[in-house]
Motif scaffolding. Structure first.
Motif, PDB file in Angstrom:
ATOM      1  N   LEU A  11       0.819  -1.205   0.000  1.00 20.55           N
ATOM      2  CA  LEU A  11       0.000   0.000   0.000  1.00 20.55           C
ATOM      3  C   LEU A  11       0.848   1.249   0.000  1.00 20.55           C
ATOM      4  N   PHE A  12       2.002   1.214   0.665  1.00 24.03           N
ATOM      5  CA  PHE A  12       2.844   2.397   0.641  1.00 24.03           C
ATOM      6  C   PHE A  12       3.403   2.631  -0.751  1.00 24.03           C
ATOM      7  N   GLY A  13       3.639   1.549  -1.509  1.00 23.53           N
ATOM      8  CA  GLY A  13       4.065   1.713  -2.891  1.00 23.53           C
ATOM      9  C   GLY A  13       3.013   2.396  -3.733  1.00 23.53           C
ATOM     10  N   LEU A  14       1.745   2.273  -3.287  1.00 24.69           N
ATOM     11  CA  LEU A  14       0.652   2.945  -3.985  1.00 24.69           C
ATOM     12  C   LEU A  14       0.356   4.312  -3.418  1.00 24.69           C
ATOM     13  N   LEU A  15       1.138   4.724  -2.401  1.00 21.92           N
ATOM     14  CA  LEU A  15       0.845   5.970  -1.691  1.00 21.92           C
ATOM     15  C   LEU A  15       0.703   7.144  -2.632  1.00 21.92           C
ATOM     16  N   PHE A  16       1.653   7.319  -3.539  1.00 18.16           N
ATOM     17  CA  PHE A  16       1.546   8.389  -4.498  1.00 18.16           C
ATOM     18  C   PHE A  16       1.708   7.815  -5.893  1.00 18.16           C
ATOM     19  N   LEU A  21       3.954   4.293 -12.100  1.00 20.98           N
ATOM     20  CA  LEU A  21       3.564   3.460 -13.221  1.00 20.98           C
ATOM     21  C   LEU A  21       4.467   3.707 -14.425  1.00 20.98           C
ATOM     22  N   LYS A  22       4.484   2.720 -15.292  1.00 20.90           N
ATOM     23  CA  LYS A  22       5.103   2.833 -16.601  1.00 20.90           C
ATOM     24  C   LYS A  22       6.532   3.365 -16.533  1.00 20.90           C
ATOM     25  N   ALA A  23       7.341   2.752 -15.696  1.00 21.31           N
ATOM     26  CA  ALA A  23       8.770   3.016 -15.595  1.00 21.31           C
ATOM     27  C   ALA A  23       9.082   4.385 -15.017  1.00 21.31           C
ATOM     28  N   GLN A  24       8.089   5.065 -14.472  1.00 19.65           N
ATOM     29  CA  GLN A  24       8.385   6.308 -13.789  1.00 19.65           C
ATOM     30  C   GLN A  24       8.957   6.000 -12.416  1.00 19.65           C
ATOM     31  N   SER A  25       9.306   7.065 -11.662  1.00 19.86           N
ATOM     32  CA  SER A  25      10.107   6.860 -10.462  1.00 19.86           C
ATOM     33  C   SER A  25       9.274   6.630  -9.212  1.00 19.86           C
ATOM     34  N   GLY A  26       8.114   6.002  -9.336  1.00 12.44           N
ATOM     35  CA  GLY A  26       7.269   5.797  -8.175  1.00 12.44           C
ATOM     36  C   GLY A  26       7.788   4.771  -7.211  1.00 12.44           C
ATOM     37  N   GLY A  27       8.536   3.766  -7.698  1.00 13.61           N
ATOM     38  CA  GLY A  27       9.028   2.753  -6.809  1.00 13.61           C
ATOM     39  C   GLY A  27      10.252   3.167  -6.036  1.00 13.61           C
ATOM     40  N   PHE A  28      10.683   4.409  -6.147  1.00 14.29           N
ATOM     41  CA  PHE A  28      11.907   4.850  -5.510  1.00 14.29           C
ATOM     42  C   PHE A  28      11.606   5.591  -4.210  1.00 14.29           C
ATOM     43  N   ALA A  29      12.570   5.529  -3.312  1.00 10.34           N
ATOM     44  CA  ALA A  29      12.376   6.067  -1.967  1.00 10.34           C
ATOM     45  C   ALA A  29      11.998   7.538  -2.001  1.00 10.34           C
ATOM     46  N   ALA A  31       9.075   8.931  -2.662  1.00  9.43           N
ATOM     47  CA  ALA A  31       8.154   9.375  -3.712  1.00  9.43           C
ATOM     48  C   ALA A  31       7.054  10.270  -3.174  1.00  9.43           C
ATOM     49  N   SER A  32       6.546   9.974  -1.987  1.00 10.26           N
ATOM     50  CA  SER A  32       5.431  10.751  -1.450  1.00 10.26           C
ATOM     51  C   SER A  32       5.831  12.179  -1.141  1.00 10.26           C
ATOM     52  N   THR A  33       7.099  12.409  -0.774  1.00  9.76           N
ATOM     53  CA  THR A  33       7.551  13.764  -0.460  1.00  9.76           C
ATOM     54  C   THR A  33       7.835  14.587  -1.709  1.00  9.76           C
ATOM     55  N   ARG A  34       7.796  13.964  -2.877  1.00  5.54           N
ATOM     56  CA  ARG A  34       8.021  14.701  -4.122  1.00  5.54           C
ATOM     57  C   ARG A  34       6.722  15.140  -4.784  1.00  5.54           C
ATOM     58  N   LEU A  35       5.610  15.016  -4.078  1.00  7.97           N
ATOM     59  CA  LEU A  35       4.334  15.500  -4.608  1.00  7.97           C
ATOM     60  C   LEU A  35       4.358  16.998  -4.843  1.00  7.97           C
ATOM     61  N   GLY A  36       4.987  17.738  -3.951  1.00  8.51           N
ATOM     62  CA  GLY A  36       5.010  19.188  -3.977  1.00  8.51           C
ATOM     63  C   GLY A  36       5.133  19.683  -2.551  1.00  8.51           C
ATOM     64  N   PHE A  37       4.853  20.975  -2.351  1.00 12.23           N
ATOM     65  CA  PHE A  37       4.977  21.481  -0.991  1.00 12.23           C
ATOM     66  C   PHE A  37       3.715  22.179  -0.496  1.00 12.23           C
ATOM     67  N   ASN A  38       3.187  23.118  -1.273  1.00 12.42           N
ATOM     68  CA  ASN A  38       1.985  23.831  -0.826  1.00 12.42           C
ATOM     69  C   ASN A  38       1.044  24.029  -2.006  1.00 12.42           C
ATOM     70  N   ALA A  39      -0.071  24.705  -1.748  1.00 13.60           N
ATOM     71  CA  ALA A  39      -1.078  24.882  -2.791  1.00 13.60           C
ATOM     72  C   ALA A  39      -0.558  25.741  -3.941  1.00 13.60           C
ATOM     73  N   TYR A 215      17.316   3.722  -2.827  1.00 16.63           N
ATOM     74  CA  TYR A 215      17.947   5.007  -3.105  1.00 16.63           C
ATOM     75  C   TYR A 215      16.917   6.055  -3.509  1.00 16.63           C
ATOM     76  N   PHE A 216      17.098   7.273  -3.028  1.00 20.43           N
ATOM     77  CA  PHE A 216      16.329   8.410  -3.520  1.00 20.43           C
ATOM     78  C   PHE A 216      16.868   8.792  -4.899  1.00 20.43           C
ATOM     79  N   PRO A 217      16.003   9.167  -5.836  1.00 24.87           N
ATOM     80  CA  PRO A 217      16.518   9.687  -7.107  1.00 24.87           C
ATOM     81  C   PRO A 217      17.323  10.964  -6.869  1.00 24.87           C
TER      82      PRO A 217
END
Length: 345
Positions: A11-16, A21-29, A31-39, A215-217
């Motif tokens: 489920l954490f792999g699905l967090l963000f 998906l599709k070879a993007q960097s979602g499986g990397f450490a 990922a959830s903190t790279r969503l952004g910061f504020n509105a 590893y973090f990207p």
């Protein structure tokens, strides 16, 4: 416990799923903190590397910490996301006269109400995952045209009560060159040296074990921004250097007993992300924003739009603003609503 851990990690792999998906960097450490910061940043698709009109957001470039402020800017944000995901952030900046400043930013992400089940499908309990990032940044104005900054990130991942909390320390570097009064060029290198290390031998009661590194990207970003009094536009080109550990196992019979031989290799790949955004000061009390993100130029489903606005409240004390952003995650996985409150102490 084994089943609970599997569910937690899955489920954490699905967090963000934006990145998953599709070879993007979602499986990397991280990922959830790279969503952004504020509105504000999310509404502009996070194309913020060279933008100086949205405040000292060292999350995108530690050089932004050095922006002048007569007061102490404070920001609080919360996201409304699907799949029981949690996103919260806060930031504060302090001036260090005559030409420097220091900022602290905190991000919390996670998943609530994970339904634990046995292999047979029977309910066990409900648990959650949490990930935290604390970012301390120092910025300095080398002159009126050139800003520089450095940031230290401390990351902590708490995925399961029976698994040790993992930590990672990363380094950010950033510069902004104001080529003219209206045009900025920004350059950053982020998440240098950051990785989580896991060892589940104690959890599973195994005699043979090894550490697993996530590893973090490492992210290299070039940003451009054109800023005027009533509007601004920006664009970012981000290249992510990705590292993964891939293990292969072979079975053989030695002395009549099965033996497992494992071999671990490190695989390096890369990903390119394009972002663009802008804002329009439609009224002294209202600002409109929009953005566009391309995670994979060859796949239009990965493209994601965003929009939002700010209400600048008519109070001289604290100069408060209420910000809102709406974003469609790449691959149409879900939608994000984010709210922020900004004021000056």
């Amino acid at each position: 416990m084994r089943t609970k851990l599997r569910i937690s990690v899955l489920l954490f792999g699905l967090l963000f799923p934006t990145f998953a998906l599709k070879a993007q960097s979602g499986g990397f450490a991280g990922a959830s903190t790279r969503l952004g910061f504020n509105a504000n940043s999310l509404a502009r698709a996070n194309a913020m590397t060279a933008v100086t009109t949205e405040g000292p957001l060292s999350y995108f470039n530690p050089a932004l910490t050095s922006l002048r402020s007569d007061k102490i800017p404070l920001q609080l944000s919360v996201g409304s996301l699907q799949f029981d995901r949690v996103f919260q952030s806060t930031a504060v900046q302090f001036q260090l006269p005559p030409t420097a400043a220091f900022s602290v930013q905190i991000i919390r992400t996670g998943i609530n109400d994970i339904d634990g089940r046995t292999v047979s499908g029977y309910y066990t309990d409900t648990f959650s995952t949490n990930e935290y990032q604390i970012n301390g940044s120092f910025g300095i104005r080398l002159n009126e045209r050139l800003l520089a900054g450095i940031g230290i990130k401390f990351n902590m991942a708490d995925y399961h009560s029976d698994l040790d909390i993992a930590t990672a320390v990363g380094l950010d570097l950033g510069f902004i060159w104001r080529t003219t009064d209206s045009f900025n060029i920004g350059l950053t290198v982020q998440d240098l040296f950051a990785s989580y290390t896991w060892n589940s031998a104690e959890l599973y009661g195994l005699d043979q074990n090894r550490n697993v590194n996530n590893y973090f990207p490492t992210r290299f970003t070039l940003g451009l921004a054109y800023e005027k009094e009533l509007f601004d536009i920006s664009a970012d080109l981000e290249v992510q250097s990705l590292r993964s550990e891939v293990s292969e196992s072979e079975f053989d019979i030695l002395g009549g007993s099965p033996v497992v031989f494992s071999n671990t290799d490190e695989v390096r790949t890369s990903a390119v992300i394009l972002r663009s955004g802008g804002s329009w000061r439609a009224h002294e009390r209202f600002t409109l924003r929009g953005g566009w993100r391309i995670a994979d130029a060859s796949d239009s489903d990965s493209w994601g739009m965003s929009t939002g606005f700010s209400l600048h409240l008519p109070f001289d004390l604290l100069s408060p603003s209420i910000d809102y952003a709406f974003a469609i995650e790449p691959y149409r996985i879900s939608r994000i609503h984010m709210f922020s409150l900004r004021f000056d102490l």
